[in-house]
Design a protein around this motif. Structure first.
Motif, PDB file in Angstrom:
ATOM      1  N   GLY A 416       0.654  -1.141   0.085  1.00  0.00           N
ATOM      2  CA  GLY A 416       0.058  -0.003   0.024  1.00  0.00           C
ATOM      3  C   GLY A 416       0.975   1.056   0.038  1.00  0.00           C
ATOM      4  N   TRP A 417       0.276   2.580  -0.134  1.00  0.00           N
ATOM      5  CA  TRP A 417       0.924   3.713  -0.570  1.00  0.00           C
ATOM      6  C   TRP A 417       0.188   4.839  -0.019  1.00  0.00           C
ATOM      7  CZ3 TRP A 417      -1.733   6.350  -3.842  1.00  0.00           C
ATOM      8  CH2 TRP A 417      -2.098   5.788  -4.893  1.00  0.00           C
ATOM      9  N   THR A 418       0.750   5.933   0.564  1.00  0.00           N
ATOM     10  CA  THR A 418       0.045   7.091   0.876  1.00  0.00           C
ATOM     11  C   THR A 418       0.949   8.099  -0.004  1.00  0.00           C
ATOM     12  OG1 THR A 418      -0.914   6.220   2.835  1.00  0.00           O
ATOM     13  CG2 THR A 418      -0.919   8.598   2.676  1.00  0.00           C
ATOM     14  N   VAL A 419       0.451   9.213  -0.276  1.00  0.00           N
ATOM     15  CA  VAL A 419       1.188  10.262  -1.128  1.00  0.00           C
ATOM     16  C   VAL A 419       0.639  11.517  -0.282  1.00  0.00           C
ATOM     17  CG1 VAL A 419       1.510  11.507  -3.220  1.00  0.00           C
ATOM     18  CG2 VAL A 419       1.623   8.862  -3.084  1.00  0.00           C
ATOM     19  N   THR A 420       1.418  12.485   0.093  1.00  0.00           N
ATOM     20  CA  THR A 420       1.064  13.730   0.466  1.00  0.00           C
ATOM     21  C   THR A 420       1.790  14.689  -0.476  1.00  0.00           C
ATOM     22  OG1 THR A 420       2.646  13.775   2.040  1.00  0.00           O
ATOM     23  CG2 THR A 420       0.638  12.922   2.794  1.00  0.00           C
ATOM     24  N   TRP A 421       0.995  15.972  -0.346  1.00  0.00           N
ATOM     25  CA  TRP A 421       1.631  17.105  -0.754  1.00  0.00           C
ATOM     26  C   TRP A 421       1.017  18.386  -0.236  1.00  0.00           C
ATOM     27  CZ3 TRP A 421      -1.208  14.266  -4.349  1.00  0.00           C
ATOM     28  CH2 TRP A 421      -2.021  14.729  -4.956  1.00  0.00           C
ATOM     29  N   THR A 422       1.453  19.750  -0.356  1.00  0.00           N
ATOM     30  CA  THR A 422       0.775  20.792   0.126  1.00  0.00           C
ATOM     31  C   THR A 422       0.904  21.970  -1.100  1.00  0.00           C
ATOM     32  OG1 THR A 422       1.599  20.201   2.241  1.00  0.00           O
ATOM     33  CG2 THR A 422       1.032  22.476   1.880  1.00  0.00           C
ATOM     34  N   ALA A 424       0.777  25.608  -2.583  1.00  0.00           N
ATOM     35  CA  ALA A 424       1.231  26.791  -2.293  1.00  0.00           C
ATOM     36  C   ALA A 424       0.456  27.883  -2.620  1.00  0.00           C
ATOM     37  CB  ALA A 424       2.861  26.936  -2.547  1.00  0.00           C
ATOM     38  N   ASN A 425      -0.477  27.556  -3.699  1.00  0.00           N
ATOM     39  CA  ASN A 425      -1.115  28.788  -4.263  1.00  0.00           C
ATOM     40  C   ASN A 425      -2.534  28.723  -3.970  1.00  0.00           C
ATOM     41  OD1 ASN A 425       1.294  27.909  -6.718  1.00  0.00           O
ATOM     42  ND2 ASN A 425       1.433  29.777  -5.272  1.00  0.00           N
ATOM     43  N   GLY A 426      -2.911  28.060  -3.104  1.00  0.00           N
ATOM     44  CA  GLY A 426      -4.647  28.013  -2.928  1.00  0.00           C
ATOM     45  C   GLY A 426      -5.331  27.045  -3.808  1.00  0.00           C
ATOM     46  N   GLN A 427      -4.782  26.039  -4.608  1.00  0.00           N
ATOM     47  CA  GLN A 427      -5.134  25.228  -5.386  1.00  0.00           C
ATOM     48  C   GLN A 427      -6.352  24.251  -4.549  1.00  0.00           C
ATOM     49  OE1 GLN A 427      -1.864  25.749  -5.282  1.00  0.00           O
ATOM     50  NE2 GLN A 427      -0.694  25.445  -7.382  1.00  0.00           N
ATOM     51  N   THR A 428      -7.067  23.592  -5.240  1.00  0.00           N
ATOM     52  CA  THR A 428      -7.960  22.685  -4.560  1.00  0.00           C
ATOM     53  C   THR A 428      -8.121  21.351  -5.520  1.00  0.00           C
ATOM     54  OG1 THR A 428      -9.799  23.582  -5.334  1.00  0.00           O
ATOM     55  CG2 THR A 428      -9.138  24.376  -3.035  1.00  0.00           C
ATOM     56  N   VAL A 429      -8.495  20.294  -4.986  1.00  0.00           N
ATOM     57  CA  VAL A 429      -8.842  19.193  -5.727  1.00  0.00           C
ATOM     58  C   VAL A 429     -10.243  19.148  -5.952  1.00  0.00           C
ATOM     59  CG1 VAL A 429      -8.538  16.682  -5.999  1.00  0.00           C
ATOM     60  CG2 VAL A 429      -6.614  17.869  -5.105  1.00  0.00           C
ATOM     61  N   THR A 430     -10.776  18.956  -6.995  1.00  0.00           N
ATOM     62  CA  THR A 430     -12.387  18.704  -7.084  1.00  0.00           C
ATOM     63  C   THR A 430     -12.807  17.504  -7.632  1.00  0.00           C
ATOM     64  OG1 THR A 430     -11.995  19.674  -9.323  1.00  0.00           O
ATOM     65  CG2 THR A 430     -12.437  20.970  -7.692  1.00  0.00           C
ATOM     66  N   THR A 439      -8.433  16.155   2.084  1.00  0.00           N
ATOM     67  CA  THR A 439      -7.486  17.337   2.288  1.00  0.00           C
ATOM     68  C   THR A 439      -7.714  17.937   3.577  1.00  0.00           C
ATOM     69  OG1 THR A 439      -9.509  18.758   1.323  1.00  0.00           O
ATOM     70  CG2 THR A 439      -7.906  18.081  -0.145  1.00  0.00           C
ATOM     71  N   SER A 440      -6.771  18.783   4.169  1.00  0.00           N
ATOM     72  CA  SER A 440      -6.870  19.289   5.231  1.00  0.00           C
ATOM     73  C   SER A 440      -5.830  20.569   4.961  1.00  0.00           C
ATOM     74  CB  SER A 440      -5.959  18.656   6.453  1.00  0.00           C
ATOM     75  OG  SER A 440      -6.034  19.294   7.613  1.00  0.00           O
ATOM     76  N   GLY A 441      -6.853  21.847   4.924  1.00  0.00           N
ATOM     77  CA  GLY A 441      -6.381  23.060   4.520  1.00  0.00           C
ATOM     78  C   GLY A 441      -5.552  22.994   3.068  1.00  0.00           C
ATOM     79  N   ALA A 442      -4.309  23.164   3.073  1.00  0.00           N
ATOM     80  CA  ALA A 442      -3.601  23.225   1.834  1.00  0.00           C
ATOM     81  C   ALA A 442      -2.969  21.731   1.564  1.00  0.00           C
ATOM     82  CB  ALA A 442      -2.484  24.140   1.579  1.00  0.00           C
ATOM     83  N   THR A 443      -2.919  20.808   2.545  1.00  0.00           N
ATOM     84  CA  THR A 443      -2.333  19.834   2.400  1.00  0.00           C
ATOM     85  C   THR A 443      -3.368  18.526   1.997  1.00  0.00           C
ATOM     86  OG1 THR A 443      -1.050  20.162   4.425  1.00  0.00           O
ATOM     87  CG2 THR A 443      -1.161  17.866   3.813  1.00  0.00           C
ATOM     88  N   VAL A 444      -2.910  18.021   1.072  1.00  0.00           N
ATOM     89  CA  VAL A 444      -3.580  16.764   0.212  1.00  0.00           C
ATOM     90  C   VAL A 444      -3.024  15.425   0.613  1.00  0.00           C
ATOM     91  CG1 VAL A 444      -4.484  15.931  -2.002  1.00  0.00           C
ATOM     92  CG2 VAL A 444      -4.330  18.397  -1.742  1.00  0.00           C
TER      93      VAL A 444
END
Length: 483
Positions: A416-422, A424-430, A439-444
Motif C-alpha cells: 500500500g502507499w500514501t502520497v502527500t503534498w501541500t 502553495a497557491n490555494g489550489q484545490t482538488v475537485t 484534504t486538510s487546508g492546503a495539504t492533500v
C-alpha cells in the motif's frame, strides 16, 4: 494522429442508468452495418477491425506504398486522416475517391476521419462537428456506393477537456444531417476529452446518440492512451458498452505516451476476448515529440518496437486479423515488414522531409508543455519498504488543471502507499480517480485504491485528479509512504 490528454479511472464506477439501448428494427443489407451490437458486413459476417491509422493528409505521397505495406503486414483495415480545410488543406472529392480506390486495391476496409475537429473547445482553430458534416456532404459523390468498403468517422476527438457538455446533442444533430443527406454508411463516433472520455460523457450518453439514428448504424470509438493504463480500466470501459448492447471499437491506442503508459496488452487481449475492433496509432510520420508512436521507421518496411508488438505480438494483427469477405476473405501468406532490433524509437536521422510544420503536429494529444515533474525523494535502503511519488501537471486551462502522480515502489515490494503534498497557491482538488483523496487546508493526502496498492519491487502505478487554481499553479513536491 493525436495529442495526449487527461487521465481518468473507469473501474468501479456504477453503470449509468442512461445507458439503455432501444431495440432496433432489421435493416436492409446496404453495406457494413451494426447487428446485435457488432459490426458486420452486408452478408451478415462479423467484421472485426484489426488495423492501423495512416496520416494521409500530411503524407499524401506516402499513401499508396503505406497502404500496400499495411496490408502485407497483415491488417484488414486502415483509418485514414483527412482534412476539412479549417486547420489543414482540404482533401477534395477526387482525393477522397483516390484514397478509397487505394484501400480497395489493397483489400482494406477504409475508415475515413476528419482530423480538423481534434480538441475543439480547447485547440485553437479546430473545426466543429457541424463543419465536419459540411465537409462530408461536399465530398459525398466519392462516398456514395462505397458502403461495403468505407466507414465514415465524423470527426477525430471532437472535443478537448472543455466544452464537451454538448457532445451528445452535437453528435445527434450531425448524424441526423448525414442521414438526411442520404449517407447510409456505418458512422463512427469519437469520444470527447481528446478521445479518451475520462469524464464518461460518451459512456453515459452513447445510447442517446444511438437511438437518434434512424438506421441504427453507429460505431462508437474510444481512444486509449494514458487514461487507460490498467487492465481494470480497459476492461471496465469496454464491457459497459458490450453489456449495454452498444457497438464500440478502440479507434486509437499506443504502447506508451507522455500522459501515462497505456496498457496495450490489456487493450489487445480484451478486444480479442470481446470480439471488438482496434486500430493502432500510427503507421509512420509522427512529430511533435511522439515519434515513438511510429510503427515503422520513415515509412519504410522496418518495424519499430511498437509496430512489432502490434503486428506480431500476442493478440496482435498478424494472429487475429481476418480479411473482409467482400474481398474474398483471403489472408496474406507473409508480411514484407521486418523487425528492427531492440531500439524502441526511430533514429533521429530518419527525418521525413515531407513532415508538416511543428504547428501541424501529427499527434492528436494535448500539448505537453505544461508538464511539470518534481524530483522524487530518495528511496530507502535495500530490503525496506519505500516508495517515491512524482507529481506532474498534464493539462491546464483558465481556472482548472489536471494533475497526475506516479507512485513507484523502492527495492522491495509494497502492499500500500500514501502520497502527500501541500499546495502553495490555494489550489484545490475537485475530482480524482485511482486513489482516495482527502484534504486538510492546503495539504492533500492520497491513499491507494483497493486494486493498485500492491506493487512489486520497482513497480509503479498512477492516479490523477482535476483541480482548480487562481493566480498561479506551482507544482508541489510530493512525498510517498509505503505500507
Amino acid at each position: 494522429m493525436k495529442k495526449r490528454l487527461a487521465l481518468a479511472a473507469v473501474a468501479g464506477l456504477a453503470l449509468a442508468a442512461s445507458i439503455v439501448v432501444t431495440a432496433w428494427p432489421a435493416q436492409a443489407a446496404v453495406g457494413l452495418r451494426i447487428s446485435g451490437g457488432k459490426l458486420v458486413e452486408a452478408n451478415g459476417t462479423p467484421f472485426i477491425m484489426r488495423g492501423v491509422n495512416h496520416a494521409h493528409t500530411w503524407y499524401q505521397s506516402q499513401t499508396a506504398t503505406s497502404l500496400a505495406n499495411i496490408k502485407a503486414a497483415g491488417a484488414n483495415s486502415v483509418r485514414v486522416v483527412l482534412a476539412s480545410g479549417q486547420r489543414w488543406t482540404k482533401n477534395d472529392t477526387s482525393d477522397v475517391a483516390n484514397v478509397i480506390s487505394q484501400c480497395k486495391a489493397n483489400k482494406l476496409i477504409c475508415i475515413l476521419e476528419v482530423h480538423d475537429t481534434t480538441g475543439y473547445g480547447e485547440q485553437s482553430g479546430a473545426a466543429t462537428l457541424s463543419q465536419a458534416v459540411d465537409y462530408w456532404i461536399s465530398v459525398q459523390s466519392a462516398l456514395t456506393g462505397q458502403e461495403n468498403y468505407v466507414i465514415l468517422n465524423i470527426g477525430n476527438e471532437p472535443y478537448g477537456n472543455q466544452g464537451y457538455g454538448t457532445w451528445a446533442s452535437d453528435n445527434v444533430t450531425a448524424v441526423q444531417r448525414l442521414r438526411n443527406a442520404g449517407f447510409q454508411h456505418t458512422i463512427m463516433i469519437d469520444a470527447p476529452n481528446w478521445g479518451q472520455d475520462w469524464s464518461f460523457t460518451m459512456r453515459d450518453n452513447a445510447s442517446t446518440v444511438w437511438n437518434a439514428d434512424t438506421q441504427k448504424n453507429l460505431l462508437f470509438s474510444i481512444h486509449m492512451y494514458g487514461v487507460f493504463d490498467t487492465a481494470a480500466e480497459v476492461s471496465d470501459y469496454l464491457n459497459r458498452f458490450v453489456s449495454a448492447g452498444l457497438p464500440i471499437a478502440v479507434g486509437e491506442f499506443g504502447d506508451m505516451h507522455s500522459d501515462g503508459n497505456p496498457d496495450e496488452d490489456a487493450i489487445l487481449s480484451t478486444t480479442q476476448a470481446l470480439g471488438l475492433g482496434y486500430l493502432g496509432w500510427s503507421w509512420s510520420g509522427n512529430g511533435g515529440g511522439v515519434e515513438y508512436l511510429d510503427m515503422v521507421t520513415n515509412f519504410s518496411t522496418t518495424f519499430t518496437s511498437w509496430g512489432n508488438r502490434l503486428f506480431n505480438g500476442t493478440n496482435g494483427i498478424k494472429a487475429t486479423a481476418k480479411e473482409a469477405t467482400i474481398y474474398g476473405g483471403v489472408q496474406p501468406t507473409s508480411a514484407v515488414v521486418t523487425t528492427r532490433g531492440a531500439t524502441t524509437r526511430p533514429p533521429t536521422s530518419a527525418v521525413v522531409t515531407s513532415r508538416p510544420p511543428t504547428s501541424a503536429v501529427v499527434s492528436s494529444r494535448p500539448p505537453t508543455s505544461s508538464v511539470v515533474t518534481t524530483r522524487p525523494p530518495t528511496s530507502g535502503p535495500t530490503g525496506t519498504k519505500s516508495c517515491t511519488a512524482t507529481y506532474s501537471i498534464v493539462g491546464s486551462w483558465p481556472g482548472g488543471f489536471q494533475g497526475n502522480v506516479k507512485v513507484t515502489a523502492g527495492s522491495s515490494a509494497i502492499s500500500g502507499w500514501t502520497v502527500t503534498w501541500t499546495f502553495a497557491n490555494g489550489q484545490t482538488v475537485t475530482q480524482s480517480w485511482s486513489s482516495t483523496i482527502t484534504t486538510s487546508g492546503a495539504t492533500v493526502t492520497a491513499k491507494n485504491a483497493a486494486w493498485n496498492g500492491s506493487l512489486g519491487a520497482g513497480g509503479s502505478t498512477e492516479f490523477g485528479f482535476i483541480g482548480s487554481w487562481t493566480g498561479s499553479n506551482t507544482a508541489p513536491t510530493a512525498s510517498c509512504t509505503a505500507a
